[in-house]
Scaffold this motif. Structure first.
Motif: not given
Ligand code: IMP
Ligand code: MG
Length: 190
Positions: A119-120, A147-150, A165-166
């Motif tokens: 995640d992060t 979750k690459p966006s995070r 996605d997130d």
């Protein structure tokens, strides 16, 4: 002998009801299984002729691990590592603590760290640093989900199942407050 035929449909255990109804499906059990088998084939090719030490991050990656190692056609040794992160359940604080350590030395081993979710990335980054300090012959990360966006830190992921996605994912080992781990598919809480 005449046996009484079971006539009534089995009613769900009290409190469970339509189990899983609160979870919106994300990836079906068969889609997950197919992806895990593909990862197993890829790992089998990449590590041909070697013995793999698979380090499973407790508890979320346990179901993934169980299917993944059965898709790896190589000698495999299993280790488990438990981490707890300070802070609330859905947000990583980045302060990670080892609650269960692996049982055997990793020096000279080909180590594959198996995570449920990056995640992060703070947990995986911490674990990579920790395991690297044990002098393995090689170290790679395999995660079911990312979750690459995070992302808050860079983690080198060699094998990933799905990019999401997130959203907060449950099922197939992953929980929200210890629930939903036993769903055979991946879903998002409604
Ligand atoms: P990270 O340190 O932020 O990368 O995430 C660490 C851990 O948080 C993961 O190994 C999971 O156990 C948990 N986590 C993060 N996102 C989710 C999610 O969507 N569902 C369930 N657990 C999650
Ligand atoms: Mg977890």
């Amino acid at each position: 002998m005449v046996r009484k035929k079971a006539t009534s449909r089995a009613s769900p255990p009290a409190g469970i009801g339509r189990f899983g109804a609160q979870v919106r499906p994300l990836y079906s059990a068969s889609r997950v299984q197919a992806r895990v088998r593909a990862l197993g084939r890829q790992i089998t090719r990449d590590y041909a002729g070697r013995t793999l030490t698979v380090v499973c991050v407790l508890k979320g990656a346990v179901l993934f691990l169980a299917d993944l190692v059965r898709a790896i056609q190589l000698p495999v040794e299993l280790e488990f590592i438990g981490v707890s992160s300070y802070g609330d359940a859905t947000e990583s604080s980045g302060e990670v603590r080892i609650s269960t350590d692996v049982a055997r030395p990793l020096a000279g081993k080909d180590v594959l760290l198996v995570e449920d979710m990056v995640d992060t990335g703070l947990t995986a980054a911490f674990l990579v640093q920790l395991l690297q300090a044990r002098s393995p012959k090689s170290l790679a990360v395999c995660t079911l989900l990312e979750k690459p966006s995070r992302a808050r830190t860079q983690v080198d992921i060699a094998y990933r199942g799905f990019v999401v996605d997130d959203v907060f994912v449950v099922g197939y080992g992953m929980d929200f407050k210890e629930r939903w781990r036993n769903l055979p598919h991946l879903g998002v809480l409604r």
